[in-house]
Enzyme design. Structure first.
Site, mmCIF file in Angstrom:
data_model
loop_
_atom_site.group_PDB
_atom_site.id
_atom_site.type_symbol
_atom_site.label_atom_id
_atom_site.label_comp_id
_atom_site.label_asym_id
_atom_site.label_seq_id
_atom_site.Cartn_x
_atom_site.Cartn_y
_atom_site.Cartn_z
ATOM 1 N N ARG A 63 -18.121 -0.662 5.553
ATOM 2 C CA ARG A 63 -19.217 -1.369 4.861
ATOM 3 C C ARG A 63 -19.842 -2.409 5.777
ATOM 4 O O ARG A 63 -21.025 -2.706 5.699
ATOM 5 C CB ARG A 63 -18.660 -2.024 3.587
ATOM 6 C CG ARG A 63 -19.709 -2.349 2.543
ATOM 7 C CD ARG A 63 -19.083 -2.544 1.175
ATOM 8 N NE ARG A 63 -17.947 -3.458 1.169
ATOM 9 C CZ ARG A 63 -18.055 -4.783 1.245
ATOM 10 N NH1 ARG A 63 -19.238 -5.354 1.346
ATOM 11 N NH2 ARG A 63 -16.975 -5.533 1.217
ATOM 12 N N HIS A 91 -1.245 -5.754 2.081
ATOM 13 C CA HIS A 91 -2.421 -6.625 2.067
ATOM 14 C C HIS A 91 -2.047 -7.973 1.435
ATOM 15 O O HIS A 91 -1.290 -8.011 0.451
ATOM 16 C CB HIS A 91 -3.556 -6.002 1.238
ATOM 17 C CG HIS A 91 -4.511 -5.183 2.042
ATOM 18 N ND1 HIS A 91 -4.685 -3.834 1.857
ATOM 19 C CD2 HIS A 91 -5.371 -5.538 3.040
ATOM 20 C CE1 HIS A 91 -5.613 -3.386 2.703
ATOM 21 N NE2 HIS A 91 -6.055 -4.399 3.434
ATOM 22 N N CYS A 117 -8.085 -1.741 8.077
ATOM 23 C CA CYS A 117 -6.686 -1.750 7.613
ATOM 24 C C CYS A 117 -6.207 -0.344 7.289
ATOM 25 O O CYS A 117 -5.120 0.060 7.714
ATOM 26 C CB CYS A 117 -6.531 -2.661 6.393
ATOM 27 S SG CYS A 117 -6.590 -4.405 6.842
ATOM 28 N N GLU A 153 0.833 -1.207 0.000
ATOM 29 C CA GLU A 153 0.000 0.000 0.000
ATOM 30 C C GLU A 153 0.861 1.248 0.000
ATOM 31 O O GLU A 153 1.820 1.355 0.757
ATOM 32 C CB GLU A 153 -0.932 -0.002 1.225
ATOM 33 C CG GLU A 153 -1.881 -1.175 1.280
ATOM 34 C CD GLU A 153 -2.891 -1.198 0.131
ATOM 35 O OE1 GLU A 153 -3.005 -0.186 -0.591
ATOM 36 O OE2 GLU A 153 -3.552 -2.241 -0.042
HETATM 37 N N1 PCA Z 1 -8.490 -6.743 6.485
HETATM 38 C C1 PCA Z 1 -9.454 -5.684 6.684
HETATM 39 C C2 PCA Z 1 -9.441 -5.388 8.161
HETATM 40 C C3 PCA Z 1 -8.638 -6.458 8.794
HETATM 41 C C4 PCA Z 1 -8.048 -7.214 7.689
HETATM 42 O O1 PCA Z 1 -7.263 -8.150 7.796
HETATM 43 C C5 PCA Z 1 -9.195 -4.464 5.806
HETATM 44 O O2 PCA Z 1 -8.600 -4.625 4.717
HETATM 45 O O3 PCA Z 1 -9.570 -3.367 6.175
#
Ligand code: PCA
Length: 213
Positions: free
Chosen positions: A87, A164, A140, A77
């Site tokens: 959501r 991610h 996140c 990111e």
């Molecule tokens: N993914 C979610 C929140 C926790 C996670 O592992 C996100 O992408 O916001």
């Protein structure tokens, strides 16, 4: 020993596991020098647990990791935005809609990680990876923004970022869908390459990782 803190998340959204924490825990088991902390999937508590971990471990590099179900590769990111728009409720039942992560904070922060060099190094290790320009507007992104804000305010020289990872094959098999997945072992290997690259590289590659949309 260079101090590195990695975090992953607790399961959320009805899942039984979260591959982000599974991958972080796996890597930390292989590399005992890494500090690994599981964050709750809750807007308020996640940022608090992260702050406590940063204060306790005093790392020079912090990489937070989350699950991005549906993405096909490891995504580095690039930008955290000052916005929560949930959501689905978090694990504490909170569902903020259009509220800032930090009232009065800057609209966004860029990661301090050399995301292009990290993505290239992960791909060289045979694992698909790319740069992403949105971490979403859920927990996140909240943690990513809270991390960058924390480091900007009182932690000079400490670098932070967010990654991610896709669903694990086991999650997809259990759900009976055909969503893309990546084995937890591969995610852990990608995180290892990322940490090594981020510690080594301070100036990112001058190649494009831009997106047309
Ligand atoms: N993914 C979610 C929140 C926790 C996670 O592992 C996100 O992408 O916001």
């Amino acid at each position: 020993m260079r101090r590195v803190l990695l975090t992953g998340f607790a399961p959320f959204g009805g899942e039984r596991v979260n591959p982000s924490w599974q991958a972080v825990a796996l890597l930390a088991a292989e590399r005992p020098s890494l500090a690994a902390v599981e964050l709750p999937c809750e807007f308020t508590a996640s940022a608090e647990v992260l702050r406590t971990a940063v204060e306790e471990h005093r790392p020079e590099l912090v990489v937070c990791v989350g699950q991005a179900g549906g993405r096909p590769d490891v995504t580095l990111e690039r930008v955290a935005v000052n916005l929560a728009d949930a959501r689905i409720p978090d694990n504490a039942g909170a569902r903020p809609i259009d509220v800032p992560v930090v009232a009065g904070g800057p609209a966004a922060y860029f990661t301090a990680l050399p995301v292009k060099a990290c993505a290239a190094a992960i791909r060289r290790a045979g694992i698909p990876a790319s740069v992403s320009h949105t971490a979403g507007t859920y927990v996140c992104n909240h943690v990513f923004y809270a991390l960058m804000h924390l480091l900007a305010d009182g932690h000079p020289g400490v670098r932070g970022g967010f990654v991610h990872v896709p669903y694990s094959p086991e999650q997809v098999a259990e759900a009976g869908t055909t969503a893309p997945s990546l084995a937890v072992e591969r995610c852990a290997a990608a995180l290892g390459v990322l940490v090594d690259t981020a510690l080594e590289v301070t100036v990112d590659l001058a190649v494009t990782a831009g997106a047309l949309h």
